[in-house]
Design an enzyme around this catalytic site. Structure first.
Site, short mmCIF file in Angstrom:
data_model
loop_
_atom_site.label_atom_id
_atom_site.label_comp_id
_atom_site.label_asym_id
_atom_site.label_seq_id
_atom_site.Cartn_x
_atom_site.Cartn_y
_atom_site.Cartn_z
N ASP A 1 42.07 44.07 26.99
CA ASP A 1 42.64 43.02 27.51
C ASP A 1 42.69 42.17 28.23
OD1 ASP A 1 42.84 42.66 24.43
OD2 ASP A 1 44.92 43.48 24.18
N ARG A 2 42.08 40.30 28.19
CA ARG A 2 42.27 39.43 29.73
C ARG A 2 41.31 40.26 29.61
NH1 ARG A 2 46.41 36.33 28.03
NH2 ARG A 2 48.39 37.24 28.16
N HIS B 1 44.11 45.22 32.98
CA HIS B 1 43.59 44.35 31.94
C HIS B 1 41.92 44.37 31.50
CE1 HIS B 1 47.32 43.33 30.23
NE2 HIS B 1 48.18 42.73 31.23
N ARG C 1 59.74 36.38 25.94
CA ARG C 1 58.50 36.75 25.48
C ARG C 1 58.90 37.27 23.90
NH1 ARG C 1 55.24 40.59 29.36
NH2 ARG C 1 56.52 40.07 31.59
N ASP D 1 49.17 47.31 35.86
CA ASP D 1 48.53 46.59 34.59
C ASP D 1 46.95 46.25 35.58
OD1 ASP D 1 50.45 46.11 33.95
OD2 ASP D 1 50.47 44.26 32.36
N ASN E 1 52.68 47.37 26.33
CA ASN E 1 52.32 46.93 25.44
C ASN E 1 51.09 46.57 24.93
OD1 ASN E 1 52.34 45.34 27.72
ND2 ASN E 1 53.05 43.36 26.90
N HIS E 2 50.26 46.27 25.75
CA HIS E 2 48.70 45.56 25.24
C HIS E 2 48.11 47.46 24.19
CE1 HIS E 2 48.10 41.27 26.49
NE2 HIS E 2 49.19 42.01 27.33
N HIS F 1 53.40 45.23 34.36
CA HIS F 1 54.24 44.35 33.37
C HIS F 1 54.08 42.67 33.37
CE1 HIS F 1 55.43 43.32 28.90
NE2 HIS F 1 56.19 43.20 28.87
N HIS G 1 56.52 51.25 31.13
CA HIS G 1 55.60 49.73 31.44
C HIS G 1 56.27 48.77 31.46
CE1 HIS G 1 52.11 47.05 31.23
NE2 HIS G 1 53.06 46.34 30.68
N ASP H 1 48.62 48.74 29.59
CA ASP H 1 47.83 47.79 29.76
C ASP H 1 46.51 48.08 30.29
OD1 ASP H 1 50.04 46.13 28.55
OD2 ASP H 1 50.51 44.76 30.06
#
Lengths: 864, 359
Positions: B93-94, B64, B221, B62, B122-123, B248, B173, B90
C-alpha cells in the site's frame, strides 16, 4: 453567459437609473466629480451607445457623458466599481452605490459590445487573487480574436489564440462556437495528415498542443464532436501520438485501433453504437489517460455511460439475445448443432460476458430489463454449454456471468415466470413480454426458462457438479461464492430491486406462493422453506458426498483428500449453512449423514495441515452455535475425540496448528467461564468442558503447560463440581450439576450458593435448592421426550434411509462408537500409565451416556 | 491441487534475479506467485503466533511498497543471509511498488527461512489493501488480473503476529492490547483470519504508545488502543520483557524512543508517500546484554546493543517522486529473450492484453 446577437430592435438601454459617484484620476488621486444617476443609452440618430450621469439633485446637470467607442477596456473591480481609460487618456471610475447597479451597467456594456454597436470595446472582471494578492482578470465581453483556419504555416498563431482564450469562459464559448461552425477539427486533421506525410515534426507537435488545449476547455459539445465519427477519432488518436515532451518517441494508438479488434458473433444493424463504446473507452483509458483533465474525463465518462445505456436497452429490446441464445438450445436432448461452430458459441459467451459486465454498472431498470431478457431468451442453456466446455476460460466466463446476475438480482433468477402455471403473465417485464407469450414456432421454449423457484435446483446442481469436478482453483472459489449467494436466505428472500423498482412484485410473489394475500409476502421473496428443503433433499447429499464417504470409511487413504480445496470449501459451507439456514432443515441433514463426523476425520488422516485447520475451525463454529444437538453429537460421536488426537500431535509445537487447537479449547473455556458476562446458556459448554475434563485431564493439566487455557478449564470444571460434591456427598452425578448451568440466571444462583457452601452454613437452604432441582429434572425429562421425538421426526422426513440408525436409540449408538474410540485411544501415547488410561477409557464409557440425557434435558428446557 | 511442494533453490534464485538484477524490477508471473505463496503458506503454518528469535537481528518497520528503499535497507544493513532480518509488517500500500516489495520479501523468506522473518501489519489485510493501493496496483500491473491479489492476501492470513528476541524484547507491528496481559495468551489465538475489528489480534497490529496518557485509551485510528507508561511497564514486568519494538507510526527522524527506550518505534519508509520528507531507519540489535553500555545508546535512547541505522530515500525514487506516480516500474523497451523462463509472461505484459470486442 453568452448572449445571442441582439436584433437591432432589442433594447440596449438600461431601465433603472443607478446612483453613482464619478471619479477622475489626477496625479495619484481620485477626485470626486459629483454624485448622480447613471444611465446607459444609445443615441438614436448615430446609434452610438454612451454612459450618462446626471446630477442627483439637478436632472439637467450632466456630470458625465461618454461614448463607448474605440478599443476602450472597462474593468469591473471590487464588485461595485467600473474603471477605464478613455480615448483621450483620462482615467475615470464609476463607483456604484449598489452592486446591482454596477452589474446592470456592466450588462449594458456587454450588450453594446455584442450588438456590434461598439464592437471593439471590452469588459474585464478583476477578481481578487485568493492568497498572494495577484488579481485574476477575466474577459467578459470584447472582441475575440479567432484562430484562422489552420494551414501548414499558421499553427503556432492558432495555438496562441486558443491558449489565450482558455482563461475566459466567454472567450472559450465564442471560440468553441466558431470551431464547431467551421468544422475546424476536421481541418486540423487534414493538416495533420499533410504534416505527417511531409514529416513536418514541429507542426505535429503544435497540433498535439492545440488538441490538448482544446480538451482543457472542458466543453462537452466540443469533446463530443471530436469523438463523434470514426475518422475524427483516428485523427485525434494520430495527433496525440506526437508529444513534444517525448520528442524521440511516438505512441502507436492508431496501430492499436487498427488491430482486428472486433469479432462479429451475431448480425447487428447498429454497429456504430457498439464500436463507439470501444472507441470511447479506448480514448479514455489509453489515449487521454496521460493528461486528461477531470472535466474532460467526466465528459468522456458520461458519453460512455449514455452509449452503454443505449446498447443495453437495444440488446434488451431487440431479437439479438434470442438469436444468440438459440445457438445453445438443447432440443429433445440434441444440441442445436446446425452449422454453429463451437468457436462461435464460445465467442457468444465471451460477448455476453462483456455486456453483462457493462450492464452490471448500469442502473436498476435497464439492468433488470436486460437480465430478464437474457433469462427469458434461454440463458441457462448457454450457461450449461459454458460450464461444460473444455476450455477453462469459457467455464470461468460462464461462471462469472451467472455470478454477476445472481449477485445483483438473485430473485430474477429465481422468480422468473414458469409457463406451466396458469398465471403465465408473471413475466417481470414492462412491455416486451408479448413476444414471449406468443408462441414462436421457431424458438421452442427450452427447459431452462421454466425455472421454478420453490424447488428448482437447476443452477445449484450445475454449480455442485462444477465444484466437484473442476480442478481450476480460481473457478472453484468463484463457484463457491455463487453457491453461497444462492444459499443465502436473505438474498433469496429479499430481492434487491423489488421495493424500489416495481410495485407488482408483491403480486408476482403472491401468485408464486399460491396466495392471494399480498400482505403476507410483501418482501417479494420465495417460499424459502421449500427451496431449502429441496436443496437438502436433492443437492446437498451430492455436494457433501466426499464428507459423507469419509465418515463411513475406515480407510483414510490420501486418495480421499486429493481435492483438498473442495473439502476446505465444504467445511466453510457447513459453517455457513448451519448458521444461516433453518436449523430444522440443515441440522438433520448434517447430523444424520454424519457429515460433522466426516469433518472430524480429516483431523486424523494424512492430509495438508491447512485442511485440518479448516476442519478445526468448522467444528469450533459448530460449538459456537451453542446448539444442543450439535453439541451432543460432537461429544457422542468421536468428533472431539478426533480433535484431541490431532491436538495431541501438535501439543508440543508452537505453530499455527497448535494455536488453532488452543483457540478451540479457549472458545469452550471462555464460554463456560461463569464470570463472563455472556447471557447465553452455558449448558452446552459445560457438557463439552466436562467431557474434556474427564477424558483429557492430563493433556490439559500438564501438557499444555505454556498457556493457562487447560488449567483454567480444569479449575472451572472443578469449581462447578465442587458445588455438587458438597450438595450430594454420596455420588456426585453430573446429571444434576449440569442442570444448574442451563441459564445465566442459574449460574449466578450457583455462585451465590457456592459462597454459602464455603462457609458451610444455611444447610436448610441447600436442601431446598436440591428439591427444586429434582423437580426440574423431572419436568425436563418429560419435555425432553417430546423434544427427542420432534428431532427424530425431522430426521425421518429428510432421509428415510437413516431411520434405522436413529431408531436404534442413543445408547446403542454409543456402544458402537465406543469401540473404535478405545482402540484409537490406546494406540496413542496420551498417557504414559497404561492402567490409568484404561481406567479413563472406562470412565469415559460410563460418562458418555450422561451428556445424552443432559442434552435432552436441556432440549426440554428450551422448548418449555 | 497439483502444486508441487517445494521449488528448487535455483528457481528461487532465478526469481530473486528477476526482482533484483533488473531495472526496473521484473514482475513474476501469476502462476509463479501462486506457487510461491503456496510454499510459504506451508512454511508459515509451522511458525508460532509469536516467534522466538535471537540476536543479532535487524528490525525493519513499515516499508509500504517503497521497493527502492527496501533495497537501500539491504545496502546499509547488509543483505540476507549475511544479516538476519525481522520485518514488522506493512509491506504493501501507498508506495508504487507494493507487489515488487512483497514478492521480494516472499522469495527471500523462502530462500533464507532462518534469516528472514515476516510478521503481519495492519495493511496485510484484504479490506485495507483494497482501499490503499495494493489492489489497484495489481489490477494495473497484471492487466486486470486480481488472482495475484487473492493469493497474496490469502498468504497474509498465515503471517505470525509478533516475535520475541532473546526472550526479552517483544516486537510487533502496533502495540499492546487490554485483552492480553500475558504474552502467552497470544498463543491461544487462531491467527488464521482476516484482521478482526477488535480483540487481541486487532490491537497487536493497530495500537500505539502514547507518552501523554496512563492506562489504555481508545485509539483515534478507529481500531486498537493508545497505551501509556504504566501499561507497558506492567506488561514488561509480567512477561519478563525489557522492551517493546514496534513500527506503525511515521517518525520524522526515522525512529522514536519512548520512556527511555522501553518502547521503540522503527519506521523504514523514507520520504513516505514520496512527499513527507521524513528519514527512515532500521534497528540493529547486536545483543541484549544490558550490562555492556556504551555512549551511543544514550544519544538515541536505546538499550545497550541497539542502534538505529538511519537513512534517506534512495535516489532511485527521484523519477517517481517528480512525476507523482510510479513510472520506473513499468517494463519498457526491454528485450526479452525467448530462452528466459518467464519469457511468455513478459511478452504478454509488454504486448498488453489484446483487446477484443465482440459484436
Amino acid at each position: 453567459m453568452e448572449e445571442p446577437k441582439p436584433e437591432p430592435d432589442v433594447p440596449i438601454n438600461t431601465n433603472v437609473p443607478r446612483r453613482v459617484k464619478v471619479y477622475l484620476l489626477q496625479g495619484d488621486d481620485w477626485l470626486d466629480n459629483g454624485t448622480g444617476y447613471c444611465f446607459g443609452e444609445v443615441e438614436p440618430e448615430s446609434n452610438r451607445p454612451y454612459f450618462i450621469v446626471r446630477h442627483e439633485l439637478d436632472h439637467d446637470d450632466i456630470i458625465l457623458k461618454l461614448y463607448l467607442e474605440g478599443t476602450t477596456q472597462y474593468q469591473r473591480q471590487q464588485e461595485s466599481l467600473i474603471v477605464w481609460t478613455d480615448h483621450s487618456g483620462k482615467d475615470l471610475a464609476l463607483s456604484f452605490q449598489e452592486i446591482e447597479g454596477c452589474a446592470d451597467v456592466c450588462d449594458f456594456i456587454v450588450r453594446a459590445q455584442h450588438s456590434k454597436l461598439s464592437a471593439n470595446i471590452s469588459l474585464y472582471y478583476v477578481i481578487p487573487g485568493s492568497v498572494d494578492g495577484d488579481d485574476i482578470t477575466e474577459l467578459i465581453a470584447g472582441p475575440i480574436k479567432y484562430p484562422e483556419l489552420p494551414t501548414m504555416s499558421n499553427l503556432e498563431e492558432c495555438l496562441d489564440l486558443i491558449r489565450s482564450a482558455s482563461s475566459s469562459q466567454y472567450a472559450r464559448n465564442c471560440i468553441v462556437k466558431y470551431l464547431l461552425e467551421q468544422d475546424y477539427f476536421d481541418k486540423l486533421v487534414g493538416i495533420f495528415n499533410q504534416s505527417e506525410s511531409s514529416r513536418k515534426i514541429t507542426n505535429l507537435f503544435l497540433l498535439n498542443e492545440i488538441v490538448r488545449s482544446l480538451f482543457q476547455y472542458g466543453d462537452p459539445i466540443l469533446v463530443e464532436s471530436f469523438v463523434s465519427r470514426i475518422d475524427r477519432i483516428y485523427g485525434m488518436a494520430g495527433i496525440l501520438e506526437y508529444d513534444a515532451e517525448t520528442p524521440h518517441m511516438k505512441t502507436c494508438y492508431r496501430d492499436l485501433l487498427d488491430r482486428k479488434l472486433f469479432k462479429f458473433v451475431i448480425p447487428i444493424d447498429d454497429v456504430e453504437m457498439f464500436k463507439k463504446d470501444f472507441y470511447l473507452t479506448f480514448i479514455k483509458d489509453v489515449v487521454l489517460s496521460r493528461f486528461l483533465e477531470d472535466q474532460a474525463f467526466h465528459i468522456i465518462q458520461s458519453l460512455i455511460y449514455t452509449n452503454q445505456v443505449n446498447i443495453i436497452e437495444y440488446l434488451a429490446k431487440s431479437e439479438l439475445v434470442k438469436y444468440l441464445m438459440s445457438m445453445y438450445q438443447v432440443l429433445d436432448g440434441y444440441t442445436n448443432d446446425d452449422g454453429v461452430h463451437v468457436e462461435t458459441k464460445r465467442d457468444g459467451i465471451r460477448m455476453l460476458h462483456q455486456y453483462v459486465l457493462i450492464a452490471k454498472s448500469l442502473q436498476g431498470k435497464q439492468r433488470i430489463a436486460f437480465f430478464s431478457a437474457l433469462i427469458k431468451g434461454g440463458l441457462f442453456d448457454m450457461i450449461n454449454f459454458a460450464l461444460n466446455d473444455d476450455l477453462s476460460e469459457i467455464r470461468i466466463l460462464g461462471t462469472e456471468l451467472i455470478v454477476v446476475i445472481i449477485e445483483l438480482d438473485v430473485s430474477l433468477v429465481n422468480t422468473l415466470h414458469h409457463p406451466g402455471e396458469e398465471s403465465g403473465d408473471l413475466i417481470i417485464d414492462d412491455g416486451n413480454c408479448k413476444e414471449i407469450e406468443e408462441p414462436d414456432p421457431n424458438i421452442p421454449r427450452c427447459k431452462g426458462v421454466n425455472l421454478r423457484l420453490s424447488d428448482d435446483m437447476t443452477l445449484i446442481k450445475i454449480f455442485t457438479k462444477l465444484m466437484k469436478r473442476d480442478q481450476n482453483p480460481g473457478l472453484k472459489i468463484q463457484v463457491f461464492e455463487a453457491l453461497r449467494i444462492l444459499l443465502d436466505p436473505e438474498t433469496v428472500q429479499a430481492p434487491l430491486w423489488c421495493d424500489s423498482e416495481r410495485s407488482n412484485d408483491d403480486i408476482v410473489t403472491g401468485i408464486l406462493n399460491g396466495k392471494d394475500d399480498t400482505e403476507e409476502v410483501n418482501h417479494g421473496g420465495v417460499n424459502t422453506s421449500n427451496y431449502f428443503k429441496a436443496f437438502y433433499e436433492q443437492v446437498a447429499p451430492e455436494l457433501f458426498e466426499s464428507l459423507i464417504k469419509l465418515s463411513q470409511s475406515n480407510d483414510l487413504s490420501p486418495r480421499l483428500f486429493q481435492d483438498h480445496l473442495l473439502l476446505q470449501q465444504l467445511c466453510d459451507l457447513i459453517v455457513y449453512c448451519c448458521g444461516e439456514h433453518d436449523t430444522l432443515l440443515s441440522r438433520p441433514f448434517f447430523l444424520v449423514n454424519d457429515i460433522v463426523l466426516g469433518v472430524s476425520k480429516i483431523l486424523i488422516s494424512k492430509c495438508k495441515t491447512s485442511l485440518k485447520l479448516s476442519a478445526v475451525r468448522c467444528i469450533r463454529c459448530l460449538v459456537l452455535l451453542n446448539d444442543d444437538l450439535y453439541c451432543q453429537y460432537i461429544i457422542t460421536k468421536p468428533v472431539l475425540h478426533n480433535f484431541f488426537i490431532f491436538f495431541q500431535e501438535v501439543v508440543h509445537r508452537n505453530n499455527l496448528a497448535n494455536s488453532s487447537c488452543l483457540d478451540f479449547l479457549d472458545t469452550i473455556v471462555k464460554n463456560f467461564d461463569p464470570s463472563t458476562t455472556a447471557q447465553a446458556s452455558k449448558y452446552n459448554y459445560h457438557a463439552l468442558a466436562h467431557y474434556i475434563y474427564q477424558n483429557y485431564h492430563e493433556l490439559c493439566e500438564t501438557e499444555i503447560s505454556y498457556v493457562s487455557t487447560g488449567k483454567t478449564l480444569i479449575r472451572l470444571v472443578e469449581e462447578a463440581n465442587f458445588v455438587h460434591k458438597q450438595g450430594n456427598d454420596e455420588h456426585a452425578h453430573m446429571e444434576d450439576d449440569s442442570c444448574d448451568d442451563d441459564s445465566a440466571d442459574m449460574e449466578e444462583e450457583e455462585e451465590e450458593e457456592e459462597e454459602a457452601e464455603k462457609e458451610e452454613e444455611e444447610e436448610e437452604k441447600e436442601e431446598e435448592e436440591e428439591e427444586e432441582e429434582e423437580e426440574e429434572v423431572e419436568a425436563d425429562a418429560e419435555a425432553d421426550a417430546e423434544g427427542e421425538e420432534l428431532a427424530q421426526d425431522t430426521i425421518k422426513v429428510s432421509t428415510p434411509g437413516n431411520l434405522q440408525q436413529e431408531n436404534g436409540g442413543p445408547l446403542d449408538r454409543n456402544k458402537e462408537q465406543e469401540l473404535p474410540r478405545v482402540t484409537i485411544h490406546s494406540s496413542k501415547k496420551i498417557n504414559s500409565n497404561h492402567a490409568q488410561q484404561q481406567l479413563q477409557a472406562l470412565k469415559a464409557k460410563h460418562i458418555l451416556d450422561v451428556p445424552i440425557s443432559l442434552a435432552t434435558t436441556s432440549n426440554g428446557t428450551t422448548t418449555s | 491441487m497439483t502444486v508441487t511442494f517445494s521449488v528448487p533453490r535455483f528457481d528461487l534464485d532465478y526469481c530473486l534475479e528477476q526482482l533484483l538484477k533488473h531495472k526496473p524490477p521484473r514482475l513474476l508471473p501469476p502462476q509463479t506467485i501462486e506457487q510461491l505463496c503456496h510454499m510459504l503458506k506451508t512454511e508459515l503454518l509451522k511458525e508460532a503466533n509469536i516467534m522466538s528469535l535471537q540476536s543479532p537481528i535487524t528490525i525493519v518497520g513499515d516499508i509500504h511498497g517503497q521497493f527502492h528503499d527496501l533495497l537501500e535497507i539491504f545496502e546499509i544493513g547488509g543483505t540476507p543471509p549475511n544479516t538476519n532480518y525481522l520485518f514488522l509488517g506493512d509491506y504493501v500500500d501507498r508506495g508504487y511498488y507494493s507487489i515488487e516489495t512483497i514478492l521480494l520479501l516472499i522469495v527471500l523468506k523462502l530462500r533464507y527461512p532462518q534469516r528472514v522473518h515476516l510478521i503481519r501489519g495492519n495493511h496485510e489485510s484484504r479490506t485495507i489493501t483494497t482501499n490503499y493501493g495494493f489492489y489497484t496496483e495489481i489490477v494495473t500491473k497484471y492487466g486486470g488480473n486480481t488472482e495475484v491479489w487473492s493469493h497474496i492476501t490469502d498468504l497474509f492470513d498465515y503471517l505470525p503476529l509478533g516475535a520475541t528476541i532473546d526472550g526479552n524484547i517483544f516486537a510487533t507491528h502496533g502495540g499492546l492490547s487490554p485483552s492480553c496481559q500475558q504474552l502467552d495468551q497470544v498463543r491461544a489465538l487462531d491467527r488464521f483470519r482476516e484482521i478482526p475489528h477488535d480483540g487481541i489480534m486487532a490491537d497487536l497490529v493497530w495500537s500505539d504508545p502514547d507518552p501523554e496518557i496512563m492506562d489504555f485509551k481508545l485509539s483515534p485510528r478507529g481500531a486498537g488502543y493508545l497505551f501509556g507508561y504504566d501499561i507497558i511497564t506492567k506488561f514488561c514486568r509480567e512477561n519478563d520483557l525489557i522492551q517493546l519494538v514496534r513500527a506503525h507510526q511515521l517518525c520524522n527522524e526515522g525512529y522514536i524512543s519512548y520512556w527511555g527506550g522501553q518502547c521503540l518505534t522503527v519506521w523504514s519508509a523514507p520520504n513516505y508517500c514520496y512527499r513527507c520528507g521524513n528519514k527512515a531507519s532500521v534497528l540493529e540489535i547486536t545483543h541484549s546484554n544490558m550490562q555492556s553500555k556504551t555512549n551511543t545508546e544514550k544519544q538515541q535512547q536505546v538499550l545497550p546493543g541497539q542502534y538505529f541505522n538511519v537513512f534517506d530515500a534512495s535516489p532511485e525514487n527521484d523519477i517517481d517522486t517528480e512525476s507523482g506516480k510510479g513510472v520506473n516500474g513499468f517494463i519498457t523497451d526491454e528485450n526479452v529473450n525467448d530462452s528466459e523462463i518467464f519469457a511468455d509472461f513478459f511478452k504478454s505484459i509488454h504486448r498488453g492484453k489484446q483487446a477484443e470486442y465482440f459484436l
